[in-house]
Design a protein around this motif. Structure first.
Motif, PDB file in Angstrom:
ATOM      1  N   UNK B 354       0.212  10.987  -0.969  1.00 42.50           N
ATOM      2  CA  UNK B 354      -0.491  10.871  -0.101  1.00 42.50           C
ATOM      3  C   UNK B 354      -0.520  10.059   0.979  1.00 42.50           C
ATOM      4  N   UNK B 355      -0.475   9.402   1.962  1.00 45.94           N
ATOM      5  CA  UNK B 355      -0.713   8.687   3.156  1.00 45.94           C
ATOM      6  C   UNK B 355      -1.981   8.493   4.050  1.00 45.94           C
ATOM      7  N   UNK B 356      -2.437   7.417   4.490  1.00 49.03           N
ATOM      8  CA  UNK B 356      -2.932   7.141   5.682  1.00 49.03           C
ATOM      9  C   UNK B 356      -2.449   7.824   6.717  1.00 49.03           C
ATOM     10  N   UNK B 358      -2.196   7.033   9.702  1.00 46.61           N
ATOM     11  CA  UNK B 358      -1.345   6.075  11.038  1.00 46.61           C
ATOM     12  C   UNK B 358       0.267   5.619  10.085  1.00 46.61           C
ATOM     13  N   UNK B 421      -0.702   2.571   1.278  1.00 54.94           N
ATOM     14  CA  UNK B 421      -2.412   2.791   0.778  1.00 54.94           C
ATOM     15  C   UNK B 421      -2.295   3.999   0.678  1.00 54.94           C
ATOM     16  N   UNK B 422      -1.616   5.108   0.440  1.00 55.73           N
ATOM     17  CA  UNK B 422      -1.436   5.909  -0.562  1.00 55.73           C
ATOM     18  C   UNK B 422      -1.799   6.050  -1.924  1.00 55.73           C
ATOM     19  N   UNK B 423      -1.347   7.400  -1.765  1.00 57.45           N
ATOM     20  CA  UNK B 423      -1.410   7.467  -3.645  1.00 57.45           C
ATOM     21  C   UNK B 423      -0.310   8.539  -3.920  1.00 57.45           C
ATOM     22  N   UNK B 424      -0.232   8.721  -4.666  1.00 56.87           N
ATOM     23  CA  UNK B 424       0.835   9.476  -5.734  1.00 56.87           C
ATOM     24  C   UNK B 424       0.589  11.035  -6.208  1.00 56.87           C
ATOM     25  N   UNK B 425      -0.667  11.880  -5.172  1.00 57.40           N
ATOM     26  CA  UNK B 425      -0.758  12.494  -5.657  1.00 57.40           C
ATOM     27  C   UNK B 425      -1.768  13.342  -4.726  1.00 57.40           C
ATOM     28  N   UNK B 426      -1.134  14.366  -3.876  1.00 52.27           N
ATOM     29  CA  UNK B 426      -2.358  14.640  -2.804  1.00 52.27           C
ATOM     30  C   UNK B 426      -3.232  15.845  -3.103  1.00 52.27           C
ATOM     31  N   UNK B 441       0.194   2.892  -9.340  1.00 56.48           N
ATOM     32  CA  UNK B 441      -1.589   3.225  -8.058  1.00 56.48           C
ATOM     33  C   UNK B 441      -2.495   2.210  -8.331  1.00 56.48           C
TER      34      UNK B 441
END
Lengths: 496, 496
Positions: B354-356, B358, B421-426, B441
């Protein structure tokens, strides 16, 4: 009133030791220890309790925050974090032998990003200053506690503050994406992030509303929302409070989320009207204010739908604001309810309970019965849409018994809130004011879960001790511990 | 594949001891220990890893859950909680000498309250069964993971599950009001409540997504929302993925929150089209699906606004569904992307970062560059509206090196997600699959905060051990620990 000098626990050599250690790591002007300098910090908005702190530290960057925490940890000094001191539950009440860590100089807006609709700010930035800085982009920060001119975002995070708009736009916890903070160990930890979800434990929500017990905020990323193009408000009258309370539930049940949904009973409207001349229907048993915001078309459509629901729910009269001036006039009465209470009664005790909306009518009836039992009047003003009550118990502290009766009345209101599945605080926090009511709200196992998390973040228990969460010993002394079946099976549960 | 019988750690006397102790407190049919009975529990949706559990316990009420935990605590047996076993990250992967606690028999809908729009359900109730039970009231439960026919609300709580609708309606954490759970100590604790805010620490959000590490859910109160009267979907084509990615950001920046906002690149649409004949523009570099729901008027107005934004953002073609059949056909391609990948490639590796929003265009460009470097194709399918990517790396495990290259490719995608600035899992969780990526992370101080909370709830560390959160030792071995300045200052931080 207690002063540092007369306090038997005040030890000048200890004060000197702590102040000197802090002056070794901060600029001299950032450490206050003279009574004339520390006195302004002796209380927050809960002014009945006062205690100047031993020392005040005013760090102006994260590195200095870490340095203050290092000193306090080394010397075993308790720390009370403080924003603008507008809190109403004594969360920033100092400790005689403790340090107040003020965020006043951590007041920079670090970044304003109109594209992703976020702002990164330091904790000492005022709530309204964020909206002012976002205004050129037609954005604003939604949570609007009534103290928003003065209160800081760090304090909002500590208390999970709400406001008139939080029904539609959420509390602080719904509008903060990320918190950067320092633990008592001097570790920098970031909670949350800009992405929708994060792996690991979601500790951001636990941190928001933790009343300064888990760490010191050094940076906050907030969500910004588009400024609505227009807004109008409906003022509806009801012949009895039960019908009014049920009307609130029916608006929500119709799938409408008003921008504001506030209720006042007759005691409140009669108290306010002579003072602000808002044009309130003082014959009505209850008045409801319902606001719609958005584009002009959206506002017209929502006003029409809300009007239909309120009529069907039994409103005896309905008025819709025809201009921005009229809209502000309708709101002026609601916003001045607290000062108006001070005008008609020598003293008042403002409660802050939250209940499931469906029990609004039941709780209002219960409060009316309590008025008779305690021989005191209560003006009911509340964020009806989210079931957040602010009953104002009117009393005169100079008359024998009245303070005690007001306190008993208040405790009974909160117990009723818990009984119907609500909570003892909506937006004012627990602090020192509500700490005993926490024993009514939670079981020993639940309080133990809170302390487990507290100890995980703050093993030496130095951050804002004796606030927000009562020890099991305290609850035992208070005599109102809720007991769970599980606890009975485990009499050897650790005590504090 | 490991079986219990061939597992060197399998000890028949230990199995007998634990099974007998459980049979003393549960009905005999609720304790499984024969390999033919335990084998169905050997994996969840991450089927590459298999391990039958020592014993399976199937409690059918809270009292029995407490009894199972009491036995496991007394005998020091690790516990893996399990819903329907549809998870994709191995969160319900059994332990050879552990108990699987299945919630399959905790499957009652306790209460359905149309007035307050809530349902109280036991953890083993299927996600879709809640919406089916709410349908007579024109309500439904919004989060809709693609496994919603089978997956349970308890599993959704453990993984904080999302779905196509979570952009508008939120993840599990936004739709659960209260969780009742049992700690490893056998204590019943309630987190959250029906009221807007609660005093004490907000541990509900920390519990949701904690992957069975903090306690066993026995009851969940969920929010229900009104079923929209109608829905339509736009299919927009773009000549390059960067323009498509930027269009997503512009829809959101225009203040529109679509009911669904999904994106597929050309590799995906060409992969899917021959299989489902959704009518996709297979010449377009990217296709965007934007759904509006609500009243017919609201849908028309939002479709018009979204169309205008997409045209301004450079869409090369736009089609709007003209019937419910066409709407479902447009979605059918998106929903069948995973099976279609299996049709054109012997193997695929589904990522979940998951990412911002933008940074969508930047990450898509980065993935395209990685394709060349790793010599593998990647089909990009994602919940674009919330920046949740599901890149499908296509490979053939029978060719030398390809599995390793696919894994390296996947790790590089996740590292890029973290970098922006995102994460490794949505929405798929960490489980055993992503546990090493957690080292990338989070800093040591952040992992320590997680373990602090874990230990507060589960001092003997028996609940789903070695899942979701890596120990600092594990990260050190993995060799990719993020190091914070704070950690360097505290080399004596406790290790696990």
């Amino acid at each position: 009133m207690t002063t540092a000098k007369s306090d038997p626990t005040f030890r000048p050599e200890r004060q000197r030791e702590v102040a000197e250690a802090l002056r070794a790591v901060l600029p001299p002007s950032s450490v206050l220890s003279d009574l004339e300098d520390t006195r302004p910090y002796e209380c927050d908005g809960l002014s009945a309790y006062r205690q100047p702190p031993m020392v005040v530290a005013l760090p102006d960057c994260e590195r200095q925050v870490i340095a203050v925490l290092d000193v306090c940890r080394r010397l075993n000094v308790p720390i009370v974090p403080r924003g603008a001191g507008t809190g109403l539950s004594g969360g920033a009440m100092p400790i005689a032998d403790g340090v107040v860590l003020s965020t006043a100089r951590l007041n920079q807006i670090v970044r304003m990003d109109a594209y992703s609709r976020t702002a990164v700010v330091q904790p000492g930035v005022r709530n309204l200053a964020i909206s002012e800085a976002a205004a050129p982009h037609a954005l604003y920060y939604a949570p609007d506690p009534s103290s928003q001119i003065a209160c800081t975002i760090g304090g909002n995070v500590a208390e999970n503050s709400g406001g008139v708009h939080c029904l539609k736009y959420g509390l602080t916890v719904h509008n903060v994406l990320r918190v950067r903070m320092v633990t008592i160990d001097g570790e920098v930890v970031e909670l949350g992030g800009e992405a929708l979800d994060a792996p690991g434990l979601d500790l951001l929500a636990a941190f928001i509303g933790s009343e300064g017990m888990l760490g010191i905020v050094t940076e906050v990323t907030v969500k910004l929302v588009p400024k609505p193009a227009s807004a109008r408000v409906i003022m509806a009258s009801f012949d009895d409070v039960v019908t009014g309370g049920n009307a609130v539930a029916r608006v929500i049940a119709a799938g409408i989320i008003p921008a504001g949904l506030e209720m006042m009973d007759r005691t409140s409207s009669r108290m306010v009207e002579p003072f602000v001349k808002a044009g309130y229907d003082t014959d009505a048993a209850a008045i409801l204010l319902c606001e719609a915001d958005g584009t002009a078309e959206e506002v017209d459509e929502e006003i029409a739908r809300m009007t239909a629901v309120l009529e069907a729910a039994g409103a005896s009269a309905i008025q819709v604001s025809q201009s921005e001036a009229e809209r502000l006039r309708f709101w002026s009465g609601r916003k001045n309810a607290f000062p108006a209470a001070g005008r008609i009664s020598p003293d008042y005790y403002c409660m802050d309970g939250t209940i499931p909306r469906k029990h609004l009518a039941r709780v209002l009836t219960g409060i009316a019965q309590m008025e008779g039992r305690h021989g005191l009047r209560c003006a009911n003003v509340f964020h009806a849409g989210d079931g957040n009550l602010h009953p104002l118990i009117l009393f005169d502290a100079n008359r024998p018994d009245e303070l005690e009766r007001a306190e008993a009345f208040g405790a009974e209101i909160l117990a009723l809130c818990v009984e119907v599945g609500g909570t003892i605080t909506g937006e004012h926090g627990v602090g020192i004011e509500k700490i005993d009511s926490m024993c009514v709200q939670f079981t020993a196992a639940e309080l133990e879960a809170f302390f487990g998390v507290k100890r995980a973040f703050d093993p030496p228990m130095l951050l804002n001790p004796n606030k927000a969460i009562p020890t099991l010993n305290r609850c035992a002394e208070f005599g109102k511990m809720r007991v769970s079946a599980g606890l009975l099976a485990h009499p050897d549960l650790p005590r504090f």
